[in-house]
Design a protein around this motif. Structure first.
Motif, PDB file in Angstrom:
ATOM      1  N   LEU A   1       0.828  -1.215   0.000  1.00  0.00           N
ATOM      2  CA  LEU A   1       0.000   0.000   0.000  1.00  0.00           C
ATOM      3  C   LEU A   1       0.863   1.266   0.000  1.00  0.00           C
ATOM      4  CD1 LEU A   1      -3.065  -0.775   2.317  1.00  0.00           C
ATOM      5  CD2 LEU A   1      -2.796  -1.074  -0.139  1.00  0.00           C
ATOM      6  N   TRP A   2       2.017   1.236   0.720  1.00  0.00           N
ATOM      7  CA  TRP A   2       2.943   2.381   0.688  1.00  0.00           C
ATOM      8  C   TRP A   2       3.440   2.609  -0.737  1.00  0.00           C
ATOM      9  CZ3 TRP A   2       2.866   6.201   3.625  1.00  0.00           C
ATOM     10  CH2 TRP A   2       2.882   6.122   5.008  1.00  0.00           C
TER      11      TRP A   2
ATOM     12  N   TYR B   1       0.777   4.176  -2.666  1.00  0.00           N
ATOM     13  CA  TYR B   1       0.723   5.567  -2.214  1.00  0.00           C
ATOM     14  C   TYR B   1       1.794   6.387  -2.941  1.00  0.00           C
ATOM     15  CZ  TYR B   1       1.230   9.510   1.067  1.00  0.00           C
ATOM     16  OH  TYR B   1       1.310  10.748   1.627  1.00  0.00           O
TER      17      TYR B   1
ATOM     18  N   ASP C   1      -6.860  13.813 -12.450  1.00  0.00           N
ATOM     19  CA  ASP C   1      -6.755  13.696 -10.996  1.00  0.00           C
ATOM     20  C   ASP C   1      -7.915  14.417 -10.322  1.00  0.00           C
ATOM     21  OD1 ASP C   1      -3.152  13.820 -10.893  1.00  0.00           O
ATOM     22  OD2 ASP C   1      -4.509  12.115 -10.653  1.00  0.00           O
TER      23      ASP C   1
ATOM     24  N   LEU D   1     -10.594   9.868  -8.814  1.00  0.00           N
ATOM     25  CA  LEU D   1     -10.346   9.510  -7.419  1.00  0.00           C
ATOM     26  C   LEU D   1     -10.852  10.601  -6.496  1.00  0.00           C
ATOM     27  CD1 LEU D   1      -6.613   8.412  -7.812  1.00  0.00           C
ATOM     28  CD2 LEU D   1      -8.576   6.906  -7.574  1.00  0.00           C
TER      29      LEU D   1
ATOM     30  N   PHE E   1      -8.229  10.213  -1.262  1.00  0.00           N
ATOM     31  CA  PHE E   1      -7.947   8.795  -1.460  1.00  0.00           C
ATOM     32  C   PHE E   1      -6.524   8.442  -1.045  1.00  0.00           C
ATOM     33  CE2 PHE E   1      -6.161   5.448  -4.200  1.00  0.00           C
ATOM     34  CZ  PHE E   1      -6.946   4.380  -3.804  1.00  0.00           C
ATOM     35  N   THR E   2      -5.543   9.235  -1.528  1.00  0.00           N
ATOM     36  CA  THR E   2      -4.147   8.898  -1.229  1.00  0.00           C
ATOM     37  C   THR E   2      -3.836   9.080   0.250  1.00  0.00           C
ATOM     38  OG1 THR E   2      -3.556  11.096  -2.002  1.00  0.00           O
ATOM     39  CG2 THR E   2      -3.158   9.293  -3.509  1.00  0.00           C
TER      40      THR E   2
ATOM     41  N   LEU F   1      -5.088   6.090   1.869  1.00  0.00           N
ATOM     42  CA  LEU F   1      -4.177   5.007   1.496  1.00  0.00           C
ATOM     43  C   LEU F   1      -2.924   5.048   2.368  1.00  0.00           C
ATOM     44  CD1 LEU F   1      -3.887   2.791  -0.752  1.00  0.00           C
ATOM     45  CD2 LEU F   1      -2.609   4.459  -2.076  1.00  0.00           C
ATOM     46  N   GLY F   2      -2.353   6.232   2.543  1.00  0.00           N
ATOM     47  CA  GLY F   2      -1.158   6.398   3.376  1.00  0.00           C
ATOM     48  C   GLY F   2      -1.420   6.040   4.828  1.00  0.00           C
TER      49      GLY F   2
ATOM     50  N   ALA G   1      -1.772   2.257   5.032  1.00  0.00           N
ATOM     51  CA  ALA G   1      -0.434   1.674   4.863  1.00  0.00           C
ATOM     52  C   ALA G   1       0.381   1.834   6.145  1.00  0.00           C
ATOM     53  CB  ALA G   1       0.284   2.351   3.698  1.00  0.00           C
ATOM     54  N   GLY G   2       0.356   3.033   6.728  1.00  0.00           N
ATOM     55  CA  GLY G   2       1.111   3.307   7.957  1.00  0.00           C
ATOM     56  C   GLY G   2       0.613   2.474   9.121  1.00  0.00           C
TER      57      GLY G   2
ATOM     58  N   LEU H   1      -0.822  -0.466   8.898  1.00  0.00           N
ATOM     59  CA  LEU H   1      -0.417  -1.858   8.676  1.00  0.00           C
ATOM     60  C   LEU H   1       1.067  -2.069   8.994  1.00  0.00           C
ATOM     61  CD1 LEU H   1      -2.299  -2.870   5.390  1.00  0.00           C
ATOM     62  CD2 LEU H   1      -2.738  -3.677   7.705  1.00  0.00           C
ATOM     63  N   THR H   2       1.958  -1.212   8.440  1.00  0.00           N
ATOM     64  CA  THR H   2       3.393  -1.432   8.665  1.00  0.00           C
ATOM     65  C   THR H   2       3.764  -1.194  10.130  1.00  0.00           C
ATOM     66  OG1 THR H   2       3.826   0.793   7.785  1.00  0.00           O
ATOM     67  CG2 THR H   2       4.192  -1.036   6.299  1.00  0.00           C
TER      68      THR H   2
ATOM     69  N   GLU I   1       9.391  17.944  10.003  1.00  0.00           N
ATOM     70  CA  GLU I   1       8.406  18.235   8.959  1.00  0.00           C
ATOM     71  C   GLU I   1       7.029  18.589   9.529  1.00  0.00           C
ATOM     72  OE1 GLU I   1       8.566  17.699   5.128  1.00  0.00           O
ATOM     73  OE2 GLU I   1      10.460  18.527   5.837  1.00  0.00           O
TER      74      GLU I   1
END
Lengths: 96, 96
Positions: A56-57, A60, B2, B6, B10-11, B14-15, B18-19, B21-22, B64
């Motif tokens: 998924l990353w 992304y 774009d 979508l 969405f992204t 998604l991020g 993903a974050g 999960l990891t 950041e």
């Protein structure tokens, strides 16, 4: 203060070093698993969830056109899938 | 194209998935290591490089002002340090 105490590309460099480390981390695990011919100590759930998350990353990164995220996650996905593959191979050896 | 095909967030979603999960991936490894009282199958180098990398990602998130990066890496750092701590504890048990 920003840009005065720190050079402009400090955080980018920091991110690149961080990404290189969290990606490279899986290389010694691949070697250890390969040498010991066993991945019994590594959790199935960890590997499956990790591979899904990294996939998924990667997606992304593709949507965001973010090359460092794409590169880091392509390599991490290869290494984590390799560990998962070795675990399957050593757990269910092909007989014949 | 774009924003037409979508939905806008969405992204981001998604991020975040993903974050999650990891980060969550290390939880079953903590439980497996805790239950088996052994982390022999996990590479020392992997754990040390991973912890260092995650620490740098955390620093990157702080510079950041990126809250999702900070949160994900605080949790990942806690879990990976916990696995490293368990590995040290089971490898060098305190006698007495």
């Amino acid at each position: 203060m920003d840009g005065f105490l720190l050079p402009m590309d400090f955080t980018t460099t920091l991110g690149l070093v961080a990404g290189t480390l969290t990606t490279a981390a899986y290389l010694p695990q691949v070697l250890k698993t390969w040498k010991s011919k066993s991945a019994d100590g590594i959790s199935w759930s960890m590997l499956v969830i990790l591979c899904s998350g990294v996939m998924l990353w990667l997606l992304y990164g593709v949507y965001e056109h973010d090359l460092p995220v794409i590169c880091a996650n392509v390599v991490t996905l290869m290494l984590s899938t390799l560990i998962l593959g070795l675990k399957i191979r050593y757990r269910y050896p092909v007989r014949g």
